[in-house]
Design an enzyme around this catalytic site. Structure first.
Site, mmCIF file in Angstrom:
data_model
loop_
_atom_site.group_PDB
_atom_site.id
_atom_site.type_symbol
_atom_site.label_atom_id
_atom_site.label_comp_id
_atom_site.label_asym_id
_atom_site.label_seq_id
_atom_site.Cartn_x
_atom_site.Cartn_y
_atom_site.Cartn_z
ATOM 1 C CB CYS A 1 -1.078 5.415 -7.450
ATOM 2 S SG CYS A 1 0.837 5.032 -7.558
ATOM 3 N N GLY B 1 0.949 -1.325 -0.005
ATOM 4 C CA GLY B 1 0.022 -0.033 0.075
ATOM 5 C C GLY B 1 0.820 1.200 -0.006
#
Ligand SMILES: Cc1cc2nc3c(=O)[nH]c(=O)nc-3n(C[C@H](O)[C@H](O)[C@H](O)COP(=O)(O)OP(=O)(O)OC[C@H]3O[C@@H](n4cnc5c(N)ncnc54)[C@H](O)[C@@H]3O)c2cc1C
Ligand SMILES: Cc1cc2nc3c(=O)[nH]c(=O)nc-3n(C[C@H](O)[C@H](O)[C@H](O)COP(=O)(O)OP(=O)(O)OC[C@H]3O[C@@H](n4cnc5c(N)ncnc54)[C@H](O)[C@@H]3O)c2cc1C
Ligand SMILES: Cc1cc2nc3c(=O)[nH]c(=O)nc-3n(C[C@H](O)[C@H](O)[C@H](O)COP(=O)(O)O)c2cc1C
Ligand SMILES: Cc1cc2nc3c(=O)[nH]c(=O)nc-3n(C[C@H](O)[C@H](O)[C@H](O)COP(=O)(O)O)c2cc1C
Ligand code: FES
Ligand code: FES
Lengths: 315, 285, 315, 285
Positions: free
Chosen positions: C142, C84
């Site tokens: 992303c 993440g």
């Protein structure tokens, strides 16, 4: 109240049968197209009546020679193939290969493809009246020769068009097999569902390539090929998970299944059945082992019906 | 045809880079014919993912143990370490669990009894010729022309001789037998025995040279081919070669695994046999 | 005529140096972002002056906590990660991590990303004046929080926009890292080239998933993650081959490189340099071995300059 | 910290499912501290892809061979077979080539000499406690409270006792020692030795229970955590745990590999320590 014997029986024989688009499968395990020939090839190694269905090598209208050799190359935990869809053609299949399958009490699903929209339609038509064909699986991972080689399955509009045409030409259960080489597989999945598909199988191979560094040549005569085997399983599981959430029709999970545990991953993320491909080459008895393993898992976990597992993922 | 889940009985290096493995295989002899092959894998092992094809050198029986149990039937492979799979094989020991799928493919046609037979082997290509010789020597005069790069590549000659096979060795570097190509010897032998039937196994250039000698003479020739194989049973279509009638419209593709590995020379389209590129060691991983 | 010593010297010391967008690399081997921390972490195991460049973990404007654990799962010949993008943020990087890197005589390439277009621009601006930063690598894999989570890199228009903005804000060499989760990677490649990228690295991870069949839970807290490692190499090689033919700027190959032979595959299909990711975890000395292996290969094959290999594929 | 490319000296099962492996590691003792760990892999082997983390049970010297060479320094692991990687480890033999990266992480703070020390171990969690005991017993009175499911899970007790450690065993099923949880024993001991420092290693629920006992008493507690690890050196950020000050804005994430595996209890955000899900055997392949 159940007596002991009944309880034991219940525990020891979970239901494994599932339905895909009206095709009744005794269990959710079947071969992946192109890895099981026309069924005959494995008859001596595997009880063809012990698996859920038989899926044939992909058929085209005319016999097809496929690609030059080398057509296969092993990679780490996977293999590349560029067979080039060599097949006997739909007519020879019906004449020479189907009679053997007729004697086997297992549904036969015919995988097919075309080089043009029209060819897809014609093959579907020829198969539509053959009673031994329980259903068809449409391979849309082929380049559309008329549209400059763009793969039908990578363009949702083209995918939709070909499915709609085939749907018109055949009333048998229609499974559409998706290519993973796309940005968003749920878009194709919804497109083919809307166009009339009864079920989706997912995934076909990922395009890959390998090079012999000494000769500096590609290891496949075709330069690129389709990657299959355990290496791709995490990608296949992810895509089946996505597709199962995106559509209402049943999904068949394919990609890197070697063992029962692998098949169970697909069922849990939402597949109603699974296909086993490369594993057949490694172990011709692989599917029998997978069926047995799924049954054993159900017994151990106290699951009386394999359908309880489908989509049972806890997130 | 069966998938034997079985074990290694012995495995030893017999010449630098060449090994001989005996595998327990009850009932194998009865169903196998000279020229057939097996698909081998180590049980429970990944890598390599795919099985590897190997010819059948011979089958036999180990003498019974002192425990009085019946003699153990074995299958014997003879292999050259060339990459990852054969590297792993060479590390196996007695008792290690392996699987062999077979016997697979079509074997040699043993022809007419009494007919002169000439076997032509290049390197590891001698493997299927040995089980063939076991059969042929029962009824025919058999000669073996064996070629290799150096003396290390010349294997099992005494075993052929023990069968009564007349053996002619040639090496590229002259380190054993005649210096030069095995095909030179073949020319001479065919001059002397013009009606002999020829059986050949070895690298494709050698097979092509043998074909070029036999074809104009009308000599009967059977060749055993190699190909990259995934399934070994005709299902994957990875191993095809072009048949004689080959054309765009009528591809005539033959599976080396199922319709071969032994072919009559006239079945093949010799001008279109593709050479598998020579992969470097370790790249196939 | 050369004398023996000269000939030997020539044979034994091929040139390994390559240039990427004006960054001079002593050899074509560098770490892949996120697998090498900020460089320091591996300093005891590997000579940081023996590799071509150092690429940092991806940085964002603000520090980022990343995903809950489990964040990693091993798969067959690969691993899934859903870190993440945890990172210290660009300011803390400059303040606390860069001083260590300043002492190392190896170009530092900073990988970064944003959650919005503006964030991408701002990070670029902050890096633009830092002399120790030899170049930047833009991670466009992303999700764009403003556009409903659509990944920048899967939409050629968004990719182009973000590259153009960053290009405006920084004059340092700009490498753009592409995601493989697209239908046609050459479309993104051309889009970022046109928008001003100086080089492309390819590929980031493929989205995958794995399930624990007993608990029926995803093995990553985030459900899906990025697949890396040798399993994906054939896909990466194929994509680098495609991209190298589609663009004129240099391409850096990434994906599943474990050994020199693997790196050579990428160079041969057209990569000017390579990045090594997951292999660092398996062997912290992996990159040193790969550099040595490439050199040895050149010597064996009589190649005096590694650049002769680039794009030398024979098809 | 170094990547030792070395070999197995011995590897044997010491209790059902538990093995002890000695690995040649010259110079390892000098640089390692109690509580540190290593990342292990079999050289040249895929699978598994990633290394596996193991605590350091102890280091030592094999008596010199008759060949008069200096004694061999070894690193000793004690491990439980739970999946693919440990399964492969359990098949290794003397001479097999392995790699250990280490010593890694921060070890235990050995505290003040003379202070009472209580070690709490659950199952395989005893590993780092043994190397700690080796150190602590030099200057302190050390008690070990050892828990496990059954008697098979209670390991190395005699080895602790040989160091002079007072040992209290409890098992869930009462098959060895007291029936019940190790934490019951801890309560009693802390009542008796209220100023003891506690060191614990074992499953997270046990550590949490230990923390819940120690925190209200203000007892000094150090715990050794486990986490899934890819790199072991702080590079991948796979192994993070939430630190005490954890919040959205200030995540305070600590790498178990680099800032741990040993933490002071007060460093951690106990209410937010995530439990790794319990994977089934073989799924990690
Ligand atoms: C019908 C048949 C019978 C064979 N019999 C024998 C035998 O008795 N003894 C023996 O030593 N070898 C035999 N071979 C060749 C043997 O299969 C290969 O050497 C082996 O598969 C190489 O495996 P590897 O993993 O070690 O090599 P890889 O690492 O896969 O490759 C290394 C080299 O081996 C070549 N190779 C790989 N697979 C094959 C293949 N299927 N056929 C030919 N070459 C291949 C590659 O082109 C490369 O040059 C036979 C092959 C066939 C098709
Ligand atoms: C710092 C540290 C020290 C450790 N010391 C020891 C020790 O001394 N002795 C010992 O036997 N074990 C120890 N472990 C646990 C050991 O690393 C795992 O049991 C091992 O990695 C499992 O590998 P596998 O391939 O057999 O299992 P897998 O097939 O990968 O998984 C099987 C099971 O092991 C668990 N597991 C996998 N990796 C880890 C991991 N990194 N940490 C915890 N559980 C894991 C999985 O959750 C699963 O339940 C330690 C772990 C850490 C983080
Ligand atoms: C040798 C080979 C041939 C294949 N031929 C076909 C085909 O004709 N039609 C098709 O739809 N898929 C074909 N596939 C794809 C498989 O059906 C399957 O989708 C893919 O291999 C992934 O599954 P696996 O990892 O279990 O092999 C083929 C795959 C292989 C390996
Ligand atoms: C744990 C981990 C973290 C990663 N973090 C980043 C990142 O921050 N930024 C980025 O661009 N890529 C990141 N990547 C992707 C790698 O840089 C690389 O593209 C990918 O892992 C494929 O290469 P490999 O197969 O050699 O690992 C990460 C990969 C891994 C395994
Ligand atoms: S090897 Fe599969 S068809 Fe011959
Ligand atoms: S294991 Fe990689 S950061 Fe801890």
């Amino acid at each position: 109240m159940m007596n002991c014997r009944e309880e034991k029986n219940k525990r020891s024989a979970p239901n494994l049968a599932v339905d895909i688009a009206g095709i009744h499968l005794r269990n959710p395990v079947m071969p992946a197209s192109g890895t099981f020939g026309y069924g005959e090839e494995y008859a001596t190694y595997l009880d063809l009546e012990g698996i859920g269905a038989i899926i044939t090598k992909g058929l085209s209208l005319k016999p097809k020679a496929g690609n030059p050799t080398p057509r296969i190359a092993e990679t780490i935990s996977g293999m590349l193939n560029a067979i080039g869809l060599q097949n006997v053609g739909v007519d020879a299949f019906i004449k020479y290969k189907l009679p053997f399958l007729r004697e086997i009490n297992t549904p036969v699903i015919v995988n097919f493809f075309g080089n043009t929209l029209e060819e897809y339609g014609e093959v579907a038509e020829r198969l539509s009246d053959i009673p031994e064909v329980a259903g068809v699986e449409l391979n849309i991972s082929c380049p559309n020769v008329k549209k400059g080689g763009i793969v039908f399955g990578t363009d949702p509009r083209a995918a939709s068009e070909v499915v709609a045409l085939v749907r018109k030409n055949i009333s048998k259960p229609l499974i559409v097999k998706l290519t993973p080489n796309v940005t968003d597989i749920t878009v194709t999945a919804r497109a083919v569902e809307d166009a009339g598909a009864d079920a989706i199988s997912c995934i076909n191979t990922l395009t890959g390539m390998a090079v012999d560094v000494r000769t500096r040549r590609p290891r496949l005569a075709n330069t690129t090929g389709g990657l299959s085997g355990p290496a791709i399983r995490p990608i296949a599981v992810r895509m089946v998970h996505q597709v199962a959430q995106a559509v209402k029709i049943p999904v068949i999970g394919v990609g890197g299944i070697m063992r029962a545990m692998d098949a169970l991953e697909f069922l849990i993320v939402g597949a109603t059945a699974v296909q086993v491909g490369t594993a057949n080459f490694v172990d011709p008895g692989a599917m029998a082992g997978i069926v047995a393993g799924i049954e054993e898992f159900c017994i151990e976990e106290g699951i009386s019906d394999v359908r309880e597992l489908i989509g049972s993922l806890e997130v | 045809m069966k998938n034997y889940k079985t074990m290694v009985l012995s495995n030893q290096e017999i010449s630098p880079g060449y090994h001989r493995m005996r595998i327990l295989a009850p009932g194998f002899d009865e169903i196998s014919r000279p020229g057939q092959f097996v698909m081998f894998r180590v049980q429970m092992s990944l890598p390599p993912l795919l099985r590897r094809p190997f010819g059948i050198f011979r089958t036999g029986f180990l003498p019974p143990d002192c425990d009085g149990l019946p003699p153990k039937e074995y299958l014997e492979l003879l292999y050259k370490v060339v990459g990852r799979g054969t590297g792993i094989m060479s590390d196996l020991h007695e008792g290690d669990r392996v699987e062999v799928l077979g016997p697979l493919g079509k074997g040699f046609d043993t022809g007419n009894p009494g007919e002169e037979k000439i076997l032509v082997g290049g390197g590891i290509g001698l493997v299927p010729l040995f089980s063939l010789a076991l059969e042929l020597t029962k009824t025919s005069k058999v000669r073996l022309l064996m070629g290799g790069r150096t003396r290390d590549d010349i294997l099992a000659v005494t075993e052929f001789e023990r069968l009564g096979v007349e053996t002619y060795v040639s090496t590229d570097d002259g380190s054993l037998g005649e210096e030069g190509m095995v095909t030179q010897v073949l020319q001479r032998k065919l001059d002397k025995y013009p009606h002999a039937a020829v059986y050949a196994c070895g690298p494709l250039p050698m097979l092509r040279a043998v074909h070029d000698i036999c074809a104009p003479r009308g000599t009967s020739l059977q060749v055993s081919l190699e190909a990259l194989m995934a399934c070994g049973v005709g299902a994957c279509l990875g191993c095809v070669v072009k048949g004689r009638g080959h054309s765009e419209e009528n591809p005539q593709l033959l599976c080396t695994c199922k319709e071969g590995p032994v072919f009559r020379a006239e079945q093949l389209d010799w001008s279109n046999l593709e050479k598998e590129p020579d992969y470097c060691e370790g790249c196939a991983s």
